[in-house]
Design a protein around this motif. Structure first.
Motif, PDB file in Angstrom:
ATOM      1  N   LEU A 247       0.827  -1.208   0.000  1.00 54.98           N
ATOM      2  CA  LEU A 247       0.000   0.000   0.000  1.00 54.98           C
ATOM      3  C   LEU A 247       0.858   1.254   0.000  1.00 54.98           C
ATOM      4  N   ALA A 248       1.974   1.220   0.725  1.00 58.69           N
ATOM      5  CA  ALA A 248       2.874   2.369   0.731  1.00 58.69           C
ATOM      6  C   ALA A 248       3.467   2.614  -0.646  1.00 58.69           C
ATOM      7  N   ALA A 249       3.628   1.550  -1.424  1.00 57.80           N
ATOM      8  CA  ALA A 249       4.159   1.696  -2.782  1.00 57.80           C
ATOM      9  C   ALA A 249       3.196   2.464  -3.688  1.00 57.80           C
ATOM     10  N   CYS A 250       1.909   2.491  -3.325  1.00 65.07           N
ATOM     11  CA  CYS A 250       0.942   3.287  -4.091  1.00 65.07           C
ATOM     12  C   CYS A 250       1.278   4.773  -4.019  1.00 65.07           C
ATOM     13  N   PHE A 251       2.021   5.170  -3.006  1.00 64.28           N
ATOM     14  CA  PHE A 251       2.524   6.534  -2.918  1.00 64.28           C
ATOM     15  C   PHE A 251       3.887   6.656  -3.591  1.00 64.28           C
ATOM     16  N   SER A 252       4.784   5.718  -3.309  1.00 62.18           N
ATOM     17  CA  SER A 252       6.164   5.825  -3.785  1.00 62.18           C
ATOM     18  C   SER A 252       6.283   5.699  -5.291  1.00 62.18           C
ATOM     19  N   LEU A 253       5.513   4.794  -5.894  1.00 57.72           N
ATOM     20  CA  LEU A 253       5.654   4.526  -7.328  1.00 57.72           C
ATOM     21  C   LEU A 253       5.276   5.731  -8.184  1.00 57.72           C
ATOM     22  N   PRO A 254       4.077   6.297  -8.024  1.00 59.87           N
ATOM     23  CA  PRO A 254       3.779   7.491  -8.830  1.00 59.87           C
ATOM     24  C   PRO A 254       4.644   8.683  -8.466  1.00 59.87           C
ATOM     25  N   GLY A 255       5.074   8.739  -7.198  1.00 64.58           N
ATOM     26  CA  GLY A 255       5.928   9.833  -6.775  1.00 64.58           C
ATOM     27  C   GLY A 255       7.247   9.880  -7.514  1.00 64.58           C
ATOM     28  N   GLY A 256       7.642   8.753  -8.131  1.00 68.72           N
ATOM     29  CA  GLY A 256       8.852   8.741  -8.944  1.00 68.72           C
ATOM     30  C   GLY A 256       8.554   8.696 -10.425  1.00 68.72           C
ATOM     31  N   ALA A 257       7.636   7.795 -10.821  1.00 66.93           N
ATOM     32  CA  ALA A 257       7.396   7.546 -12.236  1.00 66.93           C
ATOM     33  C   ALA A 257       6.765   8.726 -12.963  1.00 66.93           C
ATOM     34  N   VAL A 258       5.963   9.527 -12.270  1.00 62.97           N
ATOM     35  CA  VAL A 258       5.237  10.619 -12.916  1.00 62.97           C
ATOM     36  C   VAL A 258       6.112  11.860 -13.088  1.00 62.97           C
ATOM     37  N   ARG A 259       7.318  11.828 -12.570  1.00 64.66           N
ATOM     38  CA  ARG A 259       8.174  13.020 -12.648  1.00 64.66           C
ATOM     39  C   ARG A 259       8.421  13.446 -14.096  1.00 64.66           C
ATOM     40  N   ALA A 260       8.592  12.479 -14.995  1.00 65.95           N
ATOM     41  CA  ALA A 260       8.810  12.818 -16.404  1.00 65.95           C
ATOM     42  C   ALA A 260       7.602  13.550 -16.980  1.00 65.95           C
ATOM     43  N   VAL A 261       6.408  13.105 -16.590  1.00 68.88           N
ATOM     44  CA  VAL A 261       5.184  13.778 -17.035  1.00 68.88           C
ATOM     45  C   VAL A 261       5.134  15.196 -16.465  1.00 68.88           C
ATOM     46  N   GLY A 262       5.587  15.345 -15.228  1.00 64.92           N
ATOM     47  CA  GLY A 262       5.607  16.665 -14.612  1.00 64.92           C
ATOM     48  C   GLY A 262       6.483  17.638 -15.371  1.00 64.92           C
ATOM     49  N   GLY A 263       7.597  17.146 -15.918  1.00 67.24           N
ATOM     50  CA  GLY A 263       8.457  18.007 -16.718  1.00 67.24           C
ATOM     51  C   GLY A 263       7.755  18.474 -17.976  1.00 67.24           C
ATOM     52  N   TRP A 264       7.020  17.571 -18.617  1.00 68.25           N
ATOM     53  CA  TRP A 264       6.278  17.930 -19.835  1.00 68.25           C
ATOM     54  C   TRP A 264       5.177  18.952 -19.524  1.00 68.25           C
ATOM     55  N   ILE A 265       4.450  18.731 -18.419  1.00 68.08           N
ATOM     56  CA  ILE A 265       3.388  19.666 -18.035  1.00 68.08           C
ATOM     57  C   ILE A 265       3.968  21.040 -17.716  1.00 68.08           C
ATOM     58  N   SER A 266       5.106  21.062 -17.043  1.00 70.64           N
ATOM     59  CA  SER A 266       5.737  22.336 -16.689  1.00 70.64           C
ATOM     60  C   SER A 266       6.195  23.089 -17.933  1.00 70.64           C
ATOM     61  N   ASP A 267       6.716  22.366 -18.920  1.00 71.73           N
ATOM     62  CA  ASP A 267       7.101  22.998 -20.175  1.00 71.73           C
ATOM     63  C   ASP A 267       5.880  23.616 -20.867  1.00 71.73           C
ATOM     64  N   LYS A 268       4.753  22.938 -20.760  1.00 71.72           N
ATOM     65  CA  LYS A 268       3.556  23.351 -21.493  1.00 71.72           C
ATOM     66  C   LYS A 268       2.825  24.498 -20.814  1.00 71.72           C
ATOM     67  N   TYR A 269       2.707  24.451 -19.488  1.00 76.63           N
ATOM     68  CA  TYR A 269       1.894  25.438 -18.788  1.00 76.63           C
ATOM     69  C   TYR A 269       2.705  26.450 -17.969  1.00 76.63           C
ATOM     70  N   GLY A 270       3.984  26.210 -17.771  1.00 76.77           N
ATOM     71  CA  GLY A 270       4.804  27.128 -16.997  1.00 76.77           C
ATOM     72  C   GLY A 270       4.990  26.655 -15.567  1.00 76.77           C
ATOM     73  N   ALA A 271       6.169  26.918 -15.022  1.00 72.64           N
ATOM     74  CA  ALA A 271       6.527  26.424 -13.686  1.00 72.64           C
ATOM     75  C   ALA A 271       5.645  27.018 -12.601  1.00 72.64           C
ATOM     76  N   TYR A 272       5.315  28.310 -12.720  1.00 73.83           N
ATOM     77  CA  TYR A 272       4.551  28.965 -11.659  1.00 73.83           C
ATOM     78  C   TYR A 272       3.163  28.348 -11.515  1.00 73.83           C
ATOM     79  N   LYS A 273       2.429  28.249 -12.618  1.00 69.65           N
ATOM     80  CA  LYS A 273       1.057  27.735 -12.545  1.00 69.65           C
ATOM     81  C   LYS A 273       1.026  26.291 -12.054  1.00 69.65           C
ATOM     82  N   VAL A 274       1.946  25.484 -12.575  1.00 67.74           N
ATOM     83  CA  VAL A 274       1.964  24.072 -12.177  1.00 67.74           C
ATOM     84  C   VAL A 274       2.281  23.934 -10.689  1.00 67.74           C
TER      85      VAL A 274
END
Length: 415
Positions: A247-274
């Motif tokens: 159950l704890a991995a339900c937090f840890s796994l997305p907390g690492g794997a989604v980071r690449a998506v976060g970079g794409w979202i930040s590029d698209k919408y800007g660091a401040y808004k995100v």
């Protein structure tokens, strides 16, 4: 092998190495539970035990970054993994609390792999692909989830002493694999870099202090919770270690794997808004997670009304999952701030901000344990994080007030 294939091989081998290093760095999240029982530790002592590797991993980030610029990432990362193998293996022979703490400092060397791998990988890619490559490498944070999948099974089969032995062998094998599939480009060696004094000078810029605070929340909070959640599930809900780690991995796994998506979202919408929306999502979720299990009796005109307020394990896990995703996106958006505003000394600023985030991950587990010992309320860990998010929101509100006044609704930037 052609030059086009070399960057891909470097990215894959480096990400794999970082994933294993992060799994080793976080192993006390599971290993610390039977050790706590064996040694009769209180919550504060457990928090210190779990956090000790994070301290070393944070403090070595700055010198490792400088050495990477000077000698190249391949040799530094390879040597770093070899240096961590011995203290990891020796943990299986430790019997006293001070021995675990001392060896934990050695284990923490594995946590310095981020500051080596990030510039090493980045230099193999063009500016257009650099952000995505760094995001993919950063997804190695999911090694925390790998520990939660593997360590409980090893403990159940062979006892806790087998975990450091298996992890030491895995780290040694990873070092060999990394060396075989990675490369060195002579043009990358000695490619600028900042001295330690230059890294400290950037602290005079108030923007750097703000980003240190933000990163201590999204990365420090991630590390702190990754170390704390398995034990939390065991103590709060009475789960077995295997179920709690899953159950704890339900937090840890997305907390690492989604980071690449976060970079794409930040590029698209800007660091401040995100970052702004990330903090608000965390604010709501942490408020709900902070509420302790409560029973109360209300006197009504029809008599006593008994109320029981508590999050079920599944509601708790769902909220924790959202927090993990938000933190992953926030880790990327904070570094997007740095890339946008400090193009001339991104190495110095990212080193200091990364150090602040790592120190947050060291301090928080200790404070989690101290709060439980002082208050007897396990959800006080989330109360503390809720307070840090409040500080970030207030800071962002006043620091970016002109931007907020002129901000349009969330929409992609013009091409």
């Amino acid at each position: 092998m052609s030059i086009q294939r070399k960057p891909l091989s470097v990215l894959i081998s480096s990400t794999f190495a970082f994933t294993i290093c992060f799994a080793v760095w976080m192993m006390f999240a599971v290993l610390g539970i039977p050790i706590k029982t064996q040694l009769g530790l209180n919550e504060t002592q457990f928090g210190l035990l779990a956090a000790t590797p994070v301290l070393t991993g944070s403090l070595v980030r700055v010198p490792l970054g400088i050495w990477t610029d000077r000698y190249g990432g391949r040799i530094v990362l390879f040597a770093l993994m070899l240096a961590a193998v011995i203290p990891v293996a020796l943990i299986s022979y430790a019997t006293e609390y001070w021995q675990f703490l001392l060896l934990g400092l050695g284990v923490g060397l594995a946590g310095g792999s981020f500051s080596v791998g990030t510039p090493y990988v980045a230099r193999w890619f063009s500016k257009e692909r650099k952000g995505l490559a760094m995001g993919v490498f950063g997804a190695g944070n999911s090694g925390s989830a790998l520990t939660k999948f593997v360590a409980p099974a090893i403990i159940a089969a062979w006892g806790w002493q087998a975990v450091p032995r298996v992890f030491a062998i895995a780290l040694l094998a990873t070092a060999v694999i990394f060396w075989l599939f990675s490369y060195t480009d002579p043009s990358h060696v000695g490619a600028g870099g900042s001295s330690f004094s230059q890294q400290l000078k950037v602290l005079k810029d108030p923007r750097v202090l703000r980003y240190c605070q933000y990163y201590s929340v999204v990365f420090g909070g991630y590390v702190g919770l990754a170390l704390w959640m398995t034990k939390y599930y065991v103590a709060e809900y009475g789960f077995t270690m295997s179920t709690a780690a899953l159950l704890a991995a339900c937090f840890s796994l997305p907390g690492g794997a989604v980071r690449a998506v976060g970079g794409w979202i930040s590029d698209k919408y800007g660091a401040y808004k995100v970052t702004w929306y990330v903090m608000w999502v965390m604010w709501v979720c942490l408020f709900l997670l902070s509420y302790p299990q409560t029973s109360m009796t209300i006197k009504t005109v029809n008599g006593a009304l008994n109320l029981n307020l508590a999050l079920t394990p599944w509601m708790f896990t769902a909220l924790l999952f959202v927090v993990g995703v938000a933190m992953a996106i926030g880790k990327a958006s904070v570094f997007k701030f740095i890339g946008d505003e400090f193009t001339d000394n991104i190495g110095a600023v990212s080193g200091v901000v990364g150090l602040a985030g790592g120190l947050g991950g060291f301090i928080l587990p200790i404070m989690f344990g101290a709060l439980v010992d002082l208050t007897g309320v396990r959800s006080s860990a989330f109360m503390l994080l809720y307070g840090t998010v409040c500080v970030s929101l207030i800071s962002m509100h006043f620091s970016f007030k002109p931007a907020r006044a002129n901000a349009a609704p969330l929409a992609p930037r013009a091409a």
